[in-house]
Design a protein around this motif. Structure first.
Motif, PDB file in Angstrom:
ATOM      1  N   GLU A  96       0.912  -1.038  -0.077  1.00  0.00           N
ATOM      2  CA  GLU A  96      -0.026  -0.207  -0.098  1.00  0.00           C
ATOM      3  C   GLU A  96       0.980   1.468   0.251  1.00  0.00           C
ATOM      4  N   ILE A  97       2.081   1.127   0.696  1.00  0.00           N
ATOM      5  CA  ILE A  97       2.694   2.524   0.866  1.00  0.00           C
ATOM      6  C   ILE A  97       3.389   2.795  -0.609  1.00  0.00           C
ATOM      7  N   LEU A  98       4.000   1.807  -1.360  1.00  0.00           N
ATOM      8  CA  LEU A  98       4.524   1.679  -2.461  1.00  0.00           C
ATOM      9  C   LEU A  98       3.600   2.251  -3.565  1.00  0.00           C
ATOM     10  N   ASP A  99       2.301   1.689  -3.393  1.00  0.00           N
ATOM     11  CA  ASP A  99       1.282   1.987  -4.377  1.00  0.00           C
ATOM     12  C   ASP A  99       0.919   3.446  -4.277  1.00  0.00           C
ATOM     13  N   SER A 158      11.830   2.403  -1.513  1.00  0.00           N
ATOM     14  CA  SER A 158      11.556   1.267  -0.941  1.00  0.00           C
ATOM     15  C   SER A 158      11.087   1.586   0.406  1.00  0.00           C
ATOM     16  N   VAL A 159      10.584   0.488   1.068  1.00  0.00           N
ATOM     17  CA  VAL A 159       9.869   0.529   2.560  1.00  0.00           C
ATOM     18  C   VAL A 159      10.428  -0.867   3.244  1.00  0.00           C
ATOM     19  N   ARG A 160      10.764  -0.602   4.402  1.00  0.00           N
ATOM     20  CA  ARG A 160      11.053  -1.605   5.353  1.00  0.00           C
ATOM     21  C   ARG A 160       9.871  -1.432   6.578  1.00  0.00           C
ATOM     22  N   VAL A 161       8.957  -2.764   6.458  1.00  0.00           N
ATOM     23  CA  VAL A 161       8.121  -2.884   7.479  1.00  0.00           C
ATOM     24  C   VAL A 161       8.280  -3.876   8.650  1.00  0.00           C
TER      25      VAL A 161
END
Length: 120
Positions: free
Chosen positions: A83-86, A93-96
């Protein structure tokens, strides 16, 4: 580039887990987000419109958590990352990280969790 926006220990309440009581009673989950983004344009221009709103990231994580229940915290983390990237095209990039402090297991521990990294 090593700029990032991050959120630490966002506390969300959700009904995720494999055990029926987890889906019935719910529990707290702690979420960390780290988003790789070029912050130079926002910082140089002092322009809020050139960055990503922390509250929007928190709201997105809450909305995703509320869209469950999910059996796995891996699914929760994956959905938040996607959802963050969309939604935020400037995030590269995202680290969750998802922490589950009340996992129904015998061991004495602070929490269990997962960490995923997704790139555009």
């Amino acid at each position: 580039m090593s700029d990032r926006i991050f959120i630490s220990k966002l506390c969300l309440y959700g009904f995720h887990g494999v055990m029926p009581e987890e889906k019935r009673l719910g529990q707290r989950f702690y979420i960390d987000l780290s988003c790789d983004i070029d912050l130079a344009p926002a910082g140089q221009a002092d322009d809020y419109g050139l960055t990503v709103c922390y509250d929007a990231l928190c709201t997105l994580a809450q909305t995703t958590c509320d869209s469950g229940p999910f059996d796995l915290i891996e699914t929760l983390g994956e959905r938040i990352a996607q959802e963050i990237l969309d939604r935020f095209t400037t995030i590269r990039s995202v680290r969750v990280t998802v922490r589950k402090p009340s996992a129904p297991i015998q061991a004495a521990l602070d929490h269990v969790g997962i960490e995923i990294l997704r790139h555009r």
